[in-house]
Design an enzyme around this catalytic site. Structure first.
Site, PDB file in Angstrom:
ATOM      1  CD1 TRP A  33      -2.266  -2.229   1.538  1.00 51.77           C
ATOM      2  CD2 TRP A  33      -3.054  -1.025  -0.185  1.00 51.77           C
ATOM      3  NE1 TRP A  33      -3.307  -2.926   0.958  1.00 51.77           N
ATOM      4  CE2 TRP A  33      -3.799  -2.211  -0.097  1.00 51.77           C
ATOM      5  CE3 TRP A  33      -3.347  -0.116  -1.199  1.00 51.77           C
ATOM      6  CZ2 TRP A  33      -4.844  -2.512  -0.980  1.00 51.77           C
ATOM      7  CZ3 TRP A  33      -4.385  -0.412  -2.091  1.00 51.77           C
ATOM      8  CH2 TRP A  33      -5.113  -1.597  -1.973  1.00 51.77           C
ATOM      9  CG  ASP A 103      -3.665   4.305   3.494  1.00 47.11           C
ATOM     10  OD1 ASP A 103      -4.761   4.177   4.067  1.00 47.11           O
ATOM     11  OD2 ASP A 103      -3.348   3.646   2.471  1.00 47.11           O
ATOM     12  CE  LYS A 127      -9.384  -2.899   4.150  1.00 48.99           C
ATOM     13  NZ  LYS A 127      -9.132  -2.230   2.896  1.00 48.99           N
TER      14      LYS A 127
HETATM   15  C1  PLP Z   1      -4.005   0.363   3.594  1.00 49.12           C
HETATM   16  C2  PLP Z   1      -4.891   0.516   2.404  1.00 49.12           C
HETATM   17  N1  PLP Z   1      -4.758   1.596   1.627  1.00 49.12           N
HETATM   18  C3  PLP Z   1      -5.534   1.772   0.556  1.00 49.12           C
HETATM   19  C4  PLP Z   1      -6.504   0.874   0.201  1.00 49.12           C
HETATM   20  C5  PLP Z   1      -7.351   1.132  -1.000  1.00 49.12           C
HETATM   21  O1  PLP Z   1      -8.579   1.606  -0.590  1.00 49.12           O
HETATM   22  P1  PLP Z   1      -9.792   1.877  -1.570  1.00 49.12           P
HETATM   23  O2  PLP Z   1     -10.172   0.546  -2.131  1.00 49.12           O
HETATM   24  O3  PLP Z   1     -10.799   2.472  -0.649  1.00 49.12           O
HETATM   25  O4  PLP Z   1      -9.349   2.827  -2.626  1.00 49.12           O
HETATM   26  C6  PLP Z   1      -6.696  -0.257   0.972  1.00 49.12           C
HETATM   27  C7  PLP Z   1      -7.746  -1.211   0.594  1.00 49.12           C
HETATM   28  O5  PLP Z   1      -7.840  -2.326   0.901  1.00 49.12           O
HETATM   29  C8  PLP Z   1      -5.858  -0.452   2.097  1.00 49.12           C
HETATM   30  O6  PLP Z   1      -5.997  -1.537   2.864  1.00 49.12           O
END
Ligand code: PLP
Length: 291
Positions: A33, A103, A127
């Site tokens: 991520w 994030d 989540k």
């Molecule tokens: C730590 C993290 N960042 C970003 C995301 C991406 O999020 P989104 O699907 O809401 O764009 C996720 C999704 O699982 C995640 O776990």
């Protein structure tokens, strides 16, 4: 702010709003991520990898005293919980006068956080908060008002703040459900109680992983995620059989992300300790049969 576009959207929206007159952003690379965030930010700014755990296979958080921060960076970006790798910060890094951006998609509301130590916190709601489609942003007032002229109004934090997150039609159903979840968390005893619940739950699984000679978790003890617990079987040829047996017992979505393989138990706030105990009971049974 209640936004739309998910955390992936925020990976672009944050630099569009926070770069201002600066040209670079410091990133701490702790996994998949973090990498996604950097890839997106590169469209808008120079990305400086101030520290990375890639050489160790993303099994921990680089020690704070090894970070090569740039005092002139627009902000320092961290991913507080790497959902795929199962690596979590158990401290809030001190980054001086430069704003800290996190994030928190996959560990927000899992425990108390000193929000004042962050310039900006963002996360998809799906989540620990509510349905997909809602994105939460907590941003310091003095960071508003520096958006690039090309930033769309719907993604301009200052404009959304002025309009109480209703510059465009907000995702009302998601916000309604989030409100119910916030009340549920309060009724549980708030984030202090959530943390105790999450620690007890994760300990059931990590304690077993540490004593097992068949299953293992590769993450440094001080960086183990309370939300996402990756683990491997001694013999990957048994992965399919393990997953089949789990599914037969009503335990689904245990397959790890393809970038790390193995298994991953996601044990967000809503997972009761009984769920983790059921998984460990099954793992013990599997180990006796195949170990
Ligand atoms: C730590 C993290 N960042 C970003 C995301 C991406 O999020 P989104 O699907 O809401 O764009 C996720 C999704 O699982 C995640 O776990």
């Amino acid at each position: 702010l209640f936004m739309q576009g998910g955390a992936i959207g925020e990976n672009a929206i944050v630099p569009m709003n926070l770069l201002g007159a600066k040209t670079s952003i410091d990133f701490i690379n702790t996994g998949e991520w973090s990498k996604k965030s950097m890839k997106e930010a590169k469209r808008y700014a120079k990305v400086n990898v101030a520290a990375s755990d890639e050489a160790n296979g993303f099994t921990g958080i680089p020690a704070r005293n090894t970070w090569k921060l740039d005092a002139d960076a627009a902000y320092v970006h961290i991913c507080s919980n790497e959902t795929i790798g199962g690596v979590e910060y158990h401290f809030t890094p001190d980054v001086g006068a430069v704003p800290l951006v996190a994030d928190m998609s996959s560990n927000i509301l899992s425990r108390p956080v000193d929000v004042a130590r962050y310039g900006l916190i963002y996360g998809g709601a799906q989540k620990n908060i509510g349905p997909a489609g809602l994105t939460i942003v907590i941003v310091r007032d003095d960071l508003l008002g520096h958006a690039m002229p090309l930033c769309p109004s719907a993604f301009n934090y200052a404009e959304q703040a002025e309009n109480d997150s209703m510059l465009n039609t907000p995702p009302t159903y998601g916000i309604y459900i989030a409100g119910l979840v916030f009340n549920w968390i309060k009724a549980q005893g708030g984030l202090v109680a959530m943390e105790a619940h999450n620690r007890a739950k994760a300990a059931v699984l990590y304690d077993y992983l540490d004593e097992s000679r068949f299953f293992s978790n590769p993450i440094a003890r001080d960086a183990r995620s309370l939300m996402n617990v990756p683990f491997k079987l001694k013999d990957a040829n048994l992965d399919a059989e393990f997953l089949k047996g789990a599914q037969a017992r009503g335990m689904v979505q245990l397959k790890g992300h393809r970038s790390v393989g193995g298994m991953r138990a996601s044990i967000y706030n809503a997972m009761p300790v009984e769920g983790v105990k059921a998984l460990v009971a099954y793992m013990k049974e599997f180990e006796v049969r195949h170990g």
